[in-house]
Motif scaffolding. Structure first.
Motif, PDB file in Angstrom:
ATOM      1  N   GLY A  35       4.952  -3.892 -17.383  1.00 51.66           N
ATOM      2  CA  GLY A  35       4.857  -5.096 -16.553  1.00 51.66           C
ATOM      3  C   GLY A  35       3.560  -5.857 -16.684  1.00 51.66           C
ATOM      4  O   GLY A  35       2.808  -5.665 -17.640  1.00 51.66           O
ATOM      5  N   ARG A  36       3.335  -6.683 -15.684  1.00 54.14           N
ATOM      6  CA  ARG A  36       2.324  -7.748 -15.804  1.00 54.14           C
ATOM      7  C   ARG A  36       0.881  -7.307 -15.927  1.00 54.14           C
ATOM      8  O   ARG A  36       0.032  -8.102 -16.284  1.00 54.14           O
ATOM      9  CB  ARG A  36       2.460  -8.712 -14.621  1.00 54.14           C
ATOM     10  CG  ARG A  36       3.688  -9.568 -14.714  1.00 54.14           C
ATOM     11  CD  ARG A  36       3.899 -10.303 -13.446  1.00 54.14           C
ATOM     12  NE  ARG A  36       4.051  -9.342 -12.350  1.00 54.14           N
ATOM     13  CZ  ARG A  36       4.204  -9.689 -11.088  1.00 54.14           C
ATOM     14  NH1 ARG A  36       4.189 -10.955 -10.760  1.00 54.14           N
ATOM     15  NH2 ARG A  36       4.342  -8.783 -10.158  1.00 54.14           N
ATOM     16  N   TYR A  37       0.561  -6.036 -15.586  1.00 59.18           N
ATOM     17  CA  TYR A  37      -0.839  -5.611 -15.739  1.00 59.18           C
ATOM     18  C   TYR A  37      -1.174  -5.425 -17.222  1.00 59.18           C
ATOM     19  O   TYR A  37      -2.338  -5.312 -17.581  1.00 59.18           O
ATOM     20  CB  TYR A  37      -1.100  -4.322 -14.941  1.00 59.18           C
ATOM     21  CG  TYR A  37      -0.464  -3.106 -15.556  1.00 59.18           C
ATOM     22  CD1 TYR A  37       0.905  -2.908 -15.493  1.00 59.18           C
ATOM     23  CD2 TYR A  37      -1.223  -2.180 -16.268  1.00 59.18           C
ATOM     24  CE1 TYR A  37       1.505  -1.822 -16.099  1.00 59.18           C
ATOM     25  CE2 TYR A  37      -0.629  -1.087 -16.867  1.00 59.18           C
ATOM     26  CZ  TYR A  37       0.740  -0.919 -16.776  1.00 59.18           C
ATOM     27  OH  TYR A  37       1.326   0.150 -17.393  1.00 59.18           O
ATOM     28  N   GLU A 214      15.249   2.545  -2.787  1.00 62.09           N
ATOM     29  CA  GLU A 214      15.537   1.973  -1.467  1.00 62.09           C
ATOM     30  C   GLU A 214      14.209   1.401  -0.969  1.00 62.09           C
ATOM     31  O   GLU A 214      13.566   1.946  -0.062  1.00 62.09           O
ATOM     32  CB  GLU A 214      16.098   3.043  -0.525  1.00 62.09           C
ATOM     33  CG  GLU A 214      16.604   2.526   0.808  1.00 62.09           C
ATOM     34  CD  GLU A 214      17.897   1.700   0.756  1.00 62.09           C
ATOM     35  OE1 GLU A 214      17.828   0.566   0.221  1.00 62.09           O
ATOM     36  OE2 GLU A 214      18.931   2.173   1.255  1.00 62.09           O
ATOM     37  N   SER A 215      13.763   0.321  -1.610  1.00 62.40           N
ATOM     38  CA  SER A 215      12.413  -0.196  -1.363  1.00 62.40           C
ATOM     39  C   SER A 215      12.247  -0.710   0.065  1.00 62.40           C
ATOM     40  O   SER A 215      11.138  -0.781   0.574  1.00 62.40           O
ATOM     41  CB  SER A 215      12.101  -1.315  -2.351  1.00 62.40           C
ATOM     42  OG  SER A 215      12.261  -0.834  -3.660  1.00 62.40           O
ATOM     43  N   TRP A 216      13.361  -1.083   0.705  1.00 64.63           N
ATOM     44  CA  TRP A 216      13.287  -1.605   2.064  1.00 64.63           C
ATOM     45  C   TRP A 216      13.839  -0.630   3.103  1.00 64.63           C
ATOM     46  O   TRP A 216      14.193  -1.029   4.214  1.00 64.63           O
ATOM     47  CB  TRP A 216      13.978  -2.983   2.130  1.00 64.63           C
ATOM     48  CG  TRP A 216      13.072  -4.061   1.598  1.00 64.63           C
ATOM     49  CD1 TRP A 216      11.728  -3.942   1.342  1.00 64.63           C
ATOM     50  CD2 TRP A 216      13.412  -5.402   1.274  1.00 64.63           C
ATOM     51  NE1 TRP A 216      11.217  -5.137   0.877  1.00 64.63           N
ATOM     52  CE2 TRP A 216      12.230  -6.050   0.822  1.00 64.63           C
ATOM     53  CE3 TRP A 216      14.587  -6.145   1.322  1.00 64.63           C
ATOM     54  CZ2 TRP A 216      12.211  -7.382   0.427  1.00 64.63           C
ATOM     55  CZ3 TRP A 216      14.562  -7.474   0.914  1.00 64.63           C
ATOM     56  CH2 TRP A 216      13.392  -8.086   0.473  1.00 64.63           C
ATOM     57  N   GLY A 335       2.491   5.767  -5.151  1.00 59.76           N
ATOM     58  CA  GLY A 335       3.370   5.692  -3.988  1.00 59.76           C
ATOM     59  C   GLY A 335       4.253   4.456  -3.978  1.00 59.76           C
ATOM     60  O   GLY A 335       5.148   4.323  -3.143  1.00 59.76           O
ATOM     61  N   HIS A 336       4.003   3.508  -4.884  1.00 57.84           N
ATOM     62  CA  HIS A 336       4.859   2.323  -5.088  1.00 57.84           C
ATOM     63  C   HIS A 336       4.464   1.759  -6.444  1.00 57.84           C
ATOM     64  O   HIS A 336       3.629   2.356  -7.137  1.00 57.84           O
ATOM     65  CB  HIS A 336       4.659   1.305  -3.963  1.00 57.84           C
ATOM     66  CG  HIS A 336       5.788   0.310  -3.839  1.00 57.84           C
ATOM     67  ND1 HIS A 336       5.685  -0.826  -3.074  1.00 57.84           N
ATOM     68  CD2 HIS A 336       7.029   0.280  -4.389  1.00 57.84           C
ATOM     69  CE1 HIS A 336       6.818  -1.518  -3.138  1.00 57.84           C
ATOM     70  NE2 HIS A 336       7.649  -0.853  -3.935  1.00 57.84           N
ATOM     71  N   GLY A 337       5.029   0.621  -6.828  1.00 60.75           N
ATOM     72  CA  GLY A 337       4.759   0.086  -8.156  1.00 60.75           C
ATOM     73  C   GLY A 337       3.297  -0.272  -8.385  1.00 60.75           C
ATOM     74  O   GLY A 337       2.576  -0.634  -7.444  1.00 60.75           O
TER      75      GLY A 337
END
Ligand SMILES: Cc1c2[nH]c(c1CCC(=O)O)Cc1[nH]c(c(CCC(=O)O)c1C)Cc1[nH]c(c(CCC(=O)O)c1C)Cc1[nH]c(c(C)c1CCC(=O)O)C2
Length: 371
Positions: A35-37, A214-216, A335-337
């Protein structure tokens, strides 16, 4: 595709960790690692629209391999795609706005809008580009690391389809839950059925492990989580595994990531998932206690630690691996993207440190068993 159609796997650490077998070093991968990094990703992105990359197997393969080529320390590749390809397959338009994220020009407003969704989805046809990308990537990986497939979970996808993009409080999708519960369940079940076929198709195409996002999840109260998320993510793991078995496909390990749903940890560990991915608000010792060794744990460094100094990164990695503290049932991740403005050099430091500390801790645990 059968196993013999692909080059033999040279690094199966993550698959062993997922199945609860001991590993000589803790495996590691990073959510959103392609991705963008990465400047090499941004270069591809300057020339192609986001969903064009997803829909062009050679481009999806190229960007899936970018982090693997840059960091030989990664123990898994994740296919480049997005969770929103499912709403697209159901007939909704989704655009990716630069710097803003996903945007649905015509989201679902009331249950009557469900008539705009396809009544039956030909998954094999609508999502064939993902399957082709998986097969092509699996070949291009030459067995270096396993290839992970993924999907969004029903509640998270439903929320995107109603909110029409990112949202602070999900009030539109929650309005559905509290005003139209019957139709909400109907939509969640429809998504579940498509997701199951989609995940089985990914394994058929060559995916060696699957993660459900289940990001939300954490936006729901514990009670609403058990009503609107749990039954569907539970169906996904049992039905995917039984279908794989019926079709004589490999029964691959499955990971569930319910961001923010700390209250559901114990319940999640009793479903048929092999791995639970944790966000950084969960204490490793607590997670180990609550899940009682029934599942492998994955996670859970705060993604923002990668903005810290080399010393801070090393200190956090050491503390984290020691707290999860085992050469069994643990996969390192964030713990997340990963965030788009992180310096790729800090990612290198993080990964190298995980290798070093992971080996030391495994040796120590092995030694203490021998005593
Ligand atoms: C919620 C969600 C989405 N997509 C995804 C999730 C679940 C994981 C999570 O909670 O972070 C999952 C996803 N999205 C992407 C992947 C590819 C594989 C990987 O490297 O992990 C995966 C696994 C690529 C992507 N998906 C997106 C990009 C950047 C788009 C661009 O280049 O413009 C990439 C590389 C865009 C996207 N896609 C989505 C959002 C909210 C955004 C914009 C914000 C952001 O980038 O984080 C929806």
């Amino acid at each position: 595709m059968g196993e013999t159609d692909f080059p033999p796997l040279k690094n199966d650490l993550i698959l062993r960790a997922a199945r609860g077998e001991p590993t000589e070093r803790t495996p590691v991968w990073i959510m959103r690692q392609a991705g963008r990094y990465l400047p090499e990703f941004r270069q591809v992105r300057e020339q192609h629209d986001f969903f064009t990359i997803c829909r062009t197997p050679s481009l999806a393969t190229l960007v899936t391999l970018q982090p693997i080529d840059r960091y030989p320390t990664l123990d898994a590749a994740i296919i480049f795609s997005d969770i929103l390809v499912i709403p697209q397959a159901l007939g909704l338009e989704v655009e990716m706005l630069p710097g803003k994220g996903p945007h649905f020009p015509s989201p679902l407003v009331t249950p009557a809008d469900m008539a705009r969704l396809k009544s039956s989805v030909d998954v094999e046809k609508e999502l064939s580009y993902v399957f082709e990308a998986i097969t092509m990537t699996r070949k291009a990986l030459e067995g270096r690391v396993p290839l992970l497939g993924f999907s969004g979970a029903p509640w998270t996808l439903m929320a995107y389809m109603i909110e029409g993009g990112g949202s602070n409080n999900l009030h539109k999708s929650k309005t559905w839950l509290y005003r139209y519960p019957v139709e909400s369940h109907e939509l969640l079940q429809k998504l579940t059925d498509v997701i199951i076929e989609y995940l089985v198709g990914q394994v058929k195409a060559g995916a060696q492990m699957l993660q459900i996002f289940e990001s939300w999840g954490g936006e729901l109260s514990p009670q609403d989580f058990s009503t609107y998320s749990l039954p569907y993510i539970s169906q996904i793991s049992t039905r995917v595994k039984s279908t794989l078995q019926t079709q004589s496909l490999p029964i691959v390990p499955m990971t569930i990531f319910c961001k923010g749903s700390w209250y559901a940890l114990q319940t999640l560990s009793n479903l048929s998932y092999d791995v639970i991915s944790l966000d950084w608000t969960i204490d490793p010792v607590h997670a180990k206690q609550v899940t009682g060794g029934r599942v492998t744990l994955q996670g859970n460094m705060d993604p923002s630690i990668l903005y810290g100094t080399e010393e801070k990164i090393k200190e956090t990695v050491t503390g984290m691996i020691e707290a999860f503290g085992s050469n069994k049932r643990y996969i390192v991740n964030l713990g997340h993207g990963i965030l788009p403005t992180v310096d790729p050099e800090n990612v290198k430091i993080f990964l190298e440190c995980v290798h070093e500390v992971g080996r030391e801790v495994a040796k120590r645990v092995e030694g203490s068993h021998k005593k």
